[in-house]
Structure formats: C-alpha cells, structure tokens
Design a protein around this motif. Structure first.
Motif, PDB file in Angstrom:
ATOM      1  N   THR A 127       0.842  -1.204   0.000  1.00 26.01           N
ATOM      2  CA  THR A 127       0.000   0.000   0.000  1.00 26.01           C
ATOM      3  C   THR A 127       0.872   1.247   0.000  1.00 26.01           C
ATOM      4  N   THR A 128       1.846   1.272   0.906  1.00 24.29           N
ATOM      5  CA  THR A 128       2.716   2.442   1.009  1.00 24.29           C
ATOM      6  C   THR A 128       3.429   2.710  -0.310  1.00 24.29           C
ATOM      7  N   LYS A 129       3.922   1.634  -0.929  1.00 22.27           N
ATOM      8  CA  LYS A 129       4.657   1.817  -2.179  1.00 22.27           C
ATOM      9  C   LYS A 129       3.740   2.384  -3.275  1.00 22.27           C
ATOM     10  N   VAL A 130       2.541   1.790  -3.407  1.00 22.63           N
ATOM     11  CA  VAL A 130       1.599   2.258  -4.431  1.00 22.63           C
ATOM     12  C   VAL A 130       1.223   3.719  -4.178  1.00 22.63           C
ATOM     13  N   VAL A 131       0.937   4.031  -2.927  1.00 25.70           N
ATOM     14  CA  VAL A 131       0.550   5.405  -2.576  1.00 25.70           C
ATOM     15  C   VAL A 131       1.664   6.379  -2.946  1.00 25.70           C
ATOM     16  N   GLU A 132       2.871   6.069  -2.538  1.00 23.94           N
ATOM     17  CA  GLU A 132       3.993   6.983  -2.811  1.00 23.94           C
ATOM     18  C   GLU A 132       4.231   7.112  -4.316  1.00 23.94           C
ATOM     19  N   ASP A 133       4.119   5.984  -5.044  1.00 23.49           N
ATOM     20  CA  ASP A 133       4.305   6.033  -6.500  1.00 23.49           C
ATOM     21  C   ASP A 133       3.281   6.950  -7.172  1.00 23.49           C
ATOM     22  N   ILE A 178      -8.107   9.567  -4.504  1.00 20.55           N
ATOM     23  CA  ILE A 178      -7.646   8.232  -4.901  1.00 20.55           C
ATOM     24  C   ILE A 178      -7.450   7.432  -3.626  1.00 20.55           C
ATOM     25  N   THR A 179      -8.245   6.379  -3.460  1.00 20.49           N
ATOM     26  CA  THR A 179      -8.146   5.570  -2.253  1.00 20.49           C
ATOM     27  C   THR A 179      -7.384   4.288  -2.567  1.00 20.49           C
ATOM     28  N   VAL A 180      -6.356   4.028  -1.771  1.00 23.22           N
ATOM     29  CA  VAL A 180      -5.512   2.860  -1.986  1.00 23.22           C
ATOM     30  C   VAL A 180      -5.619   1.965  -0.761  1.00 23.22           C
TER      31      VAL A 180
END
Lengths: 568, 568
Positions: free
Chosen positions: A483-489, A526-528
């Motif tokens: 989740t963190t990686k997708v959010v930061e990307d 955008i909800t991740v």
C-alpha cells in the motif's frame, strides 16, 4: 504536500454565529478564522485557494494588456478632499492621523491615487493605459457579516483605464467586461452581468456582476431565456393588459370602517388588490408627493429617486399626511387632490373602476377612472418586479434571485481627470483630458462566492481551477509495504505531472479522513487499500458527482491527471 | 512583453530629494513614485521584481516546512493591550477608531495575532508549527527617508514558530537562519548575520541580517577573514598590549588652563590621547555615574545600558557635574572620588602613568595608576570599535561598515504564549506553553538593498534572479524585413525556453534605447542590426560586466538562455 505537515484545523460542528453557507463551511473546513467582526485570518488552505484566484485574475488582466502596479493603502486626506470624496465617503472611510497630526485615509478604492499617477502621462501616444493592482481595501461597513462576503478589510483587484476619447473608453470597458466574464467562468462563479447605477463613483454607465446566493442582499431580476438581467431597483416586466368594465360616471364613496389595508379592503369588501390604488405619501426633497401604484404592487424607492432626480426621499410622517390630506394612512387617495405632486405608476394608466381611499377616515371611493379622476403630474415606472412576471424582452417568465456583487465595472468619464487636472498633449497640440474607467473584483468575496455555489451537505465542492488541492491520495487499511509503495508512486507521478496533490498520511480511521476530505472539498480522491490492491485496482472518487471508479494501479495517476487537466 | 506596451517612465534627471542610490535609481528608472513621505507606488517594473523576490522567499519558507497564512492588517486594540505593547509601541503605531468608536491598531508586526490563532492548537503532537505571511505593515517612522529603505507602509514576510521546548526553538531558529542566508544569497544581497539585541520584541536571542550601504544608519563591525560580525553596539576588538613606564609614586597635578579637550591636552602638553583617561558623567537610572574610557576611545551608550541593566541613561547636566565633582567638563577625573559609581573600560585595566582631570578647573593629574589611584566599582567593555582594530577572534583587521537591516530573527521565548495564555496538552497530560520565535524580512527594503549593492553610474545592475526582465532583444538600424524576422525569432525562442524577455520595439534611436536598458538594469541585451546580420551575428552584452560577444544568429537564443539559467 503531506496532510500530516499541513495545518488544516477542521471542526466537528458548525460555528454558532454563521449564517451564510460559505461562512459556515470555510470556518468548519479550516480555511478562515475571525479576528474581529469583518476581519478574517486566512489559513494555509485558504491561501492556496486565494493564490489560484489571484493567478486567474492576473492572467486575464495580462491578456487584455493591463499592467500590474501596487499603490499605497494609506493616503493623504488632501487628494480625497480635491475630488470631494473625503466628505462623500462618510463613515465608511477609515480615517486617522499620523504622529505629526496629518489627516490620512485608508484606501476604499484608488481612483484618486491612480489618477494622480496619470499626471506623468504626457502624450496621446501613450494612451490607452490600463493599470491594475491587488491591494488591501478598508471599508468601515456598518454591518460586517456572512464571513468573507461582507468584511471591512479585503483584497481587491482594482483596474483603471485612461483613454483618449469615448470610443476608447467603450473599448477598454468592453475588454474588461469580457475579461470579467472569463474570470468568473474560470472561477466557477455563475455571475450575471447587470446594468447598475454608479453610486459614489460618478460616471455614465456601470455593470455589476452578481452571483446568486441566499446570503445575498441584492435582488436581481433575471430571464434565463434571453439573458435579460437588472437590479430590482431598475428592472421592469411586461404585465398582461387589463380590460376594466366601464364603471361609474364618477367615483362613489362607501364606508370601510374596519379596512385600513389593501388586504382588509379585499377581504371585507371583495375588492381584489389589483383593482385598488395604493396611495403612498413621500417627502421628495422637502416636497410632499403622492406616489400611486396598483394595490398588489410595491414601490421601489430608487425608482422614485431616479424619476425625480431627488437627492433625498423619505416616507412622510402621519402628522404631515394628516395636515395635507385630512385623513390617516388607510383611507388615503389622490382623487380631487390639487396642489400636490402626484406620481403614478405606468401600470395604472388607462385603469377604470378602481377603488382608493377617500381622504376621509373609514371611507373609500369606488368606480375611479385614474386618468379621468386624478390629476397625475407624471407617469413613470415605480413598481417592483415580482418573480413569474413576463420578461420585458421575451415571452419567458422572470426569476428574482438573491445575489451578491462579485464585480463592478464603471465608465467614469472625466470626473477624476477633471478634478485632479490631468491632461495629455493631443494629436493637434491641444491639451486633452483622458477619459477613465474603473473595474473591481473583491478577491475574498470571490472565494466565498465560489463556496456559495459549490457545496453540499458534506462540505465544500471546489471547482478544480481554484481547489486548495486538485487530488488527495489516501492509504487505508493496515499500512503494509505494498500500500505504502503504491501510494507513494501515485503521489510522485502526480507531482511529476504538475498535479496539485496532497497525500493523506494521517494516522486516522478512513471515515475520519473521508469526512475531512469531503468537508475541505478536494475534487478527486484516490483511495488505496489492500482489498483493491489484491485485484490490482485503486478507487477514484469525484467529489462533485460522488461517482466512484475502480482504476488499475498502473493507470491511476495518468487517469486522474487527465481528469484534472480536462477541468482546470 | 513588448516595450511599447509597457509603462516604464524613465526620467532624464535624478530626483532632487533622493539621497540613497536605490532611491535615486528606482525613481529615475521608472520603478517607484512617492505618494507622500514614506509611502510609495510600485510601477509595473517594480511589481515584476517584487514578484520574484516574494517567490524566492516563499520557496525557501516552503523548503523549511513553513506554511503561508494571511492575517488582517487591522487589529483590535484589546489584543495589543493584553501584551502591553499598545503602550510600548508609542507613536510608531498607527491607531484609529471605527464608526462605533472602537480602538484599532494597524499591524506593525503580528506576534499578538498569530499567538491568538495558536489558541486552537490542542496537543504537543501538533508542534512544531511554523507559520508565515506576506502582509502590509504600517509603522509611523519619525523620519521616513531614502526611498524604499525607510518607509511607513511596506510588505513584510513575517514568520512565527511554536515549539514544545527550547531545543525545538533552537531548531526552528536555525532553520530560519539558514533559510535567510539562502534567501539573501539568491536575492544578491550581501547580508551579514549579526548578533543583536531584541528590543521591544522581548526574548533571549536575535540575529540581524545587515546589508552594507552608504545610506544605512547602523554600523556593523565585520571581519571578512573569519566572519565575525557584530553591531557596533555589541562589537569588541583585540587591542595591542601596552607597556607603560613605572610612572610616579602618586598622581601629580599640573596646570592646564587652556586644555579642555583630549586633543588640546595632547597638543599643548604632549600627552598622547591613548595616555589619557576620558571621564564621562552619566545619569544611570537617576544615579550619577562616572564612566572612564581611554582618551582616544568613544563610549557606546548601549554598552552602558547593557552593563548596568538600566532602563534610562543620559549625559549629566553641567550643573549636576559641578555639584558632584566641583569642576566643569574639561578637567574631570575619578582619582580620589568616593560615593559615586565608577565604571571603567577594560582597555584601562593595568594602565599606569596616565593623565586625567583633577576635578579642579584648569588642572590635570599625571602619573595616574588606574587600579592604584581610582576606586573602580566595575570593569566592563564600554568602548566603540574602530575600523582597523584587530578582530577578537582572528588576527585580521576589522572593517566598520554602514548597513541597513534586511532581516531580523528572534528567539521570543514565552512572552506571548504567557501573556495571551496559550497552552497545549503535553505528553504526560500536563498543560505546556509553546515557546516562540519570530522572523522578518521587509520585501521593498530588500528590493532597495539589491539596488544599493548592484548599480553603477549608468543605472541598476539587477542580478538575474530578481531582474524585471532577464533579457532584452533590441532591433537597431532601419527596420528591414530580415532584422524584424531575426528579432521575432529570437524573442519567440527565448519565450519558449521560459526566459523572461522583453522586445524593445520602440521607435527610438539606439542610444536612447541602450541608455534606458542600462538604467533599468536588464542583465542581458541582444542587439540585432543589419551590419551584424551581414556577417550572420548578433551582439550579446552583459549589463554586469559590459562584455560584448558576437554570437551567430542561430545560436543567440540558446546561448543567452544558457547564460540566464546559469545565473538564476
């Protein structure tokens, strides 16, 4: 920007004293705080919005060739005295003295000061000039209220044009008119351009841009079919023609001991309001005057002023009325009255078989033929337009909307170049006075007006063009590595695409985050979360439509950047 | 932008009343006009510079995590009364009343108002907060002068930090210190950070950023070798050790009927100034006090205040001196004086064979051993540093430079959170008062300071970072088709490269254009003329160095865009 680094103090409850929706929501969502009545602090979220509003206005001013200045907010009294506005502005101007006792004013507007600067123009070749600034204005409003809508201190974009002749002024005025139309469209303010009076500015013509809001204090009559719009003080409408019966040979008195109002006469004696004459008594520049309108119509005092050119009008006192007509309000009429000015509304022209007071308490007259029985000094339009009446220019029904002024443009004429003695050398060697226009938009009021027309029960719904952030990225669920990686990307991709994005990295439940985001009014969310990621998708939610779309992770940033670019 | 569309009224002559170079040049080059003493209008060229200055400051504030607000410029008296500054600010604060008679102040600074907003902070978790704004400040300067350097109305970037403890404040203070160093470097202001006193702000420490200029009113002692810098009110220096002869067994009077000054005594009696004791008589908080410095040294009154903690000091009147010492100024001394406080400068410690007044008119004493013959109450540093003395930290010689303050940062401590009662919940559940810092830069003064350090006899020499335009393209000679095409091409290429460029399309002689361009101070000029075009080149001239380069037409835009990008 990360939400955790941002000071955005949202409140659970509406502020107790807030009337207007924009006031309520801008306080609750952490945009503004009141220092004292009419003076607000703008918090970081509001500064973001204000910057975008200013940039849009600046861009449109640049587009018409206007140049930006910044003039002092504090002025010597002397310049205001020269144009006479030191007196005219009255209590609305903040005044003070410096340590040497010199009289100073805080600028309410800058016609005087810009005109002073125009002294340096030497030749007609330098015209036209269009000059503007963003500057704080101070106005001692008698009743500051409604948050940012009616304040004592605010930023104004004020512009001034100097032209060689009337045709030039017309052109500068039209350029500003069109720029204002574009500005309000880009800000998302549904402003209606309305012919208006020039008030203390002087000058020959002016257009107000009025934005509909329940918190407004100005009524505008508007035809959505043909675009006709006018302040209620100026508006007219078409009334259906009335075919009265022939009536009596002369007016006939009848007793009406209990009927002192239009409604009582209608109820007790079966005389419909539209068959009555309402007789109002005014003192117009010290002269007692009767003003007649139809029983179901209301007088617009401004129309009385405009028709008579009076400088002061007021309703007469009961004693004055008694002395002149021998009766009290409730039984007044103009039949047989001589020696007084009698003004009649056009809607009474040709009417017969009407009922009016007999100038004897408890007695009315019926069978009155207005033109036969009343010595009308002058006919004019005095009545207030009511919603549903027919547009004067087309067959559609008129609306009457409550509005606030968001912009005002004036053809000033020669008032300021005359009193402050500004001339340039003309083509033939003679001295020519430039002709002026002035043009204003209140920046903070514009922000509030956007909110007035863009909110729902959950909060503000900013248009993308002026939103404090265009997009918010929200991680939900347990903060696992994926989740963190997708959010930061996604966050970094959006930043690289120059999208104005905030990452909601707060340690809060999703419900709290979503409520804040809706209250603050960010256009796209955008909800991740782990559940979506299992299927390779994130959720994109539009604040305006509530529509939720599932978008593949890899497409999320591009898709949202596209949505934003479309609606900028 | 095309020059013909721009209002940039350059003047042939210097304004009569301008003292400072920045004042003279900003008026002549069409950047500012005075409305009244201390209040200036910024013309379009100045607004361009100001926007760039503001953007640089804003960027550096963002970089340290500070958030932008905008607070009212008008304040209720009540908040200022609570901190006591309603009185302290005296005549320097502009005050007024509104239509209801309420007392109001125009903000000179915003500690009170920002602290009021900090009431909403509830938990230590929200700290630190760093908040700033760009807002107009009003200060009723007793002597507004030097154009934009000393005004009554100006834009200030003022920042405020709220921390949990002293270590946090130290960190916020250092962040601002470093941001200010970067800001002044980017603006091209050679500011020297100087330890300073906190004045009416209160608090424990402060650093002033001082920019050298002949128009300045503050003297700074500066070591270019090691960076030591201090306001002359605080500065010290190392003096070479003095080896006095043994001298006399006791002081010996001698007649000096014509010698009333250090210089007269030196000339008439061959006593060098450094062998004399200068005896000054002050009233320090109502107490008559002798202050002794070496004959060739001057007293710094602020050092007397700092050493004694006095709230008021003044030179004694001749009558007071006569009554206490029995002699007039010119023959005063401290030998044998009892019952009065005697303060001596450290440079007198260990000195023997000195000469001083005998407290009898026309008589002096020689052979004075300061420590033996004078009952010194207290030794301290009282003397003013002079250029050429040795740095206290390294062997280099000190400079004394005339400067103006361009920034000031303060560790405020608890003064405002204490008096305005702001607390947050601490980690252990107790209420904790945040500790504050405040930090300011005057925007218009910064603009003037850039000019003070960047000009020559032809005009302003803007650094690229804040220049109103980075590049000007000038067609000269007859306007043939080829010249026009090359000029338009270069102009459009530079615009496409996001260079801030102006095209000088005025119908003027090259000499007039060049003089205006040099006066206005545009960093790079590209001159396009038929003669160069025959050889396929244009001329690129650097305003700063005067260097002229011939560049092939096809490379011109790229070359100049590169030069600009390097020095932005």
């Amino acid at each position: 920007m990360r939400w955790s680094q941002m000071y955005a103090p949202t409140l659970r409850d509406d502020p107790a004293d807030a009337d207007a929706a924009s006031h309520r929501l801008l306080v609750r969502a952490g945009f503004v705080r009141q220092l004292m009545a009419g003076h607000y602090s703008l918090l970081p979220l509001a500064v973001r919005v204000r910057t975008k509003v200013v940039d849009i206005i600046r861009e449109e001013m640049g587009r018409i060739g206007s140049q930006e200045w910044i003039l002092p907010a504090m002025h010597p009294a002397e310049i205001w005295q020269r144009t006479g506005r030191w007196e005219v502005m009255g209590d609305e101007m903040f005044r003070l003295k410096d340590r040497k006792g010199a009289d100073l004013a805080l600028g309410m507007t800058h016609e005087e000061i810009f005109t002073t600067l125009a002294h340096e123009l030497s030749s007609y070749k330098q015209l036209p000039q269009m000059w503007y600034q963003f500057q704080t204005k101070f106005r001692d409003e008698p009743r500051p209220k409604s948050g940012l809508l009616r304040v004592r201190e605010f930023t104004m974009k004020d512009s001034y044009s100097f032209d060689l002749d009337q045709a030039g002024l017309d052109r500068s005025f039209d350029l500003h008119h069109d720029a204002y139309v574009r500005i309000f469209a880009r800000l998302g303010i549904p402003a209606i351009p309305v012919q208006a009076s020039s008030g203390s500015m002087g000058g020959s013509a002016s257009v107000e841009f009025m934005s509909p809001t329940e918190a407004g204090e100005d009524l505008v009559v508007h035809c959505t079919a043909c675009g006709y719009a006018a302040n209620v003080e100026k508006a007219t409408s078409a009334l259906p023609a009335v075919q009265d019966p022939d009536g009596l040979a002369s007016p006939e008195p009848f007793d009406t001991p209990e009927a002192r109002t239009i409604e009582e006469l209608a109820r007790q004696h079966g005389v419909p309001a539209e068959g009555q004459i309402k007789t109002l008594v005014y003192v117009v520049d010290d002269r007692l005057t009767l003003v007649l309108v139809r029983g179901d119509h209301s007088l617009v005092e401004q129309k009385l002023i405009d028709a008579t050119g009076a400088t002061a009008v007021r309703p007469a006192q009961p004693e004055e009325i008694e002395a002149a007509l021998g009766a009290s309000p409730g039984s007044l009429g103009a039949v047989g009255v001589t020696g007084l000015t009698v003004l009649a509304d056009e809607a009474l022209r040709g009417r017969r078989a009407m009922t009016t007071g007999a100038n004897r308490d408890g007695v009315h007259l019926r069978g009155v033929d207005v033109e036969r029985d009343i010595a009308v000094t002058r006919w004019a339009d005095f009545r207030e337009v009511v919603a549903g009446e027919t547009c004067p220019n087309c067959p559609a029904a008129l609306e009457v909307v409550r509005t606030v002024e968001v912009g005002h443009i004036f053809k000033l004429g020669y008032k300021y170049t005359e009193t402050l003695d500004v001339t340039v050398l003309g083509p033939d060697g003679s001295r020519i006075k430039p002709i002026m226009g002035s043009y204003g938009i209140g920046v903070e009021r514009a922000i509030a007006s956007v909110v007035e027309s863009h909110h729902d029960e959950k909060g503000i719904v900013w248009p993308v063009s002026v939103a404090p952030f265009e997009v918010v990225v929200v991680p939900i669920g347990k903060n696992d590595e994926e989740t963190t990686k997708v959010v930061e990307d996604i966050y970094e991709q959006l930043r690289a695409d120059r999208v104005d994005v905030v990452l909601d990295d707060r340690d809060e439940r999703p419900g709290v985050k979503f409520a804040d985001i809706e209250l603050v009014g960010i256009p796209y969310r955008i909800t991740v979360g782990p559940r979506g990621l299992k299927e390779g998708v994130v959720e994109v939610v539009s604040r305006a439509t509530g529509e939720t779309t599932r978008v593949p992770v890899a497409d999320a940033a591009r898709t949202v950047a596209g949505l934003v670019a479309e609606s900028r």
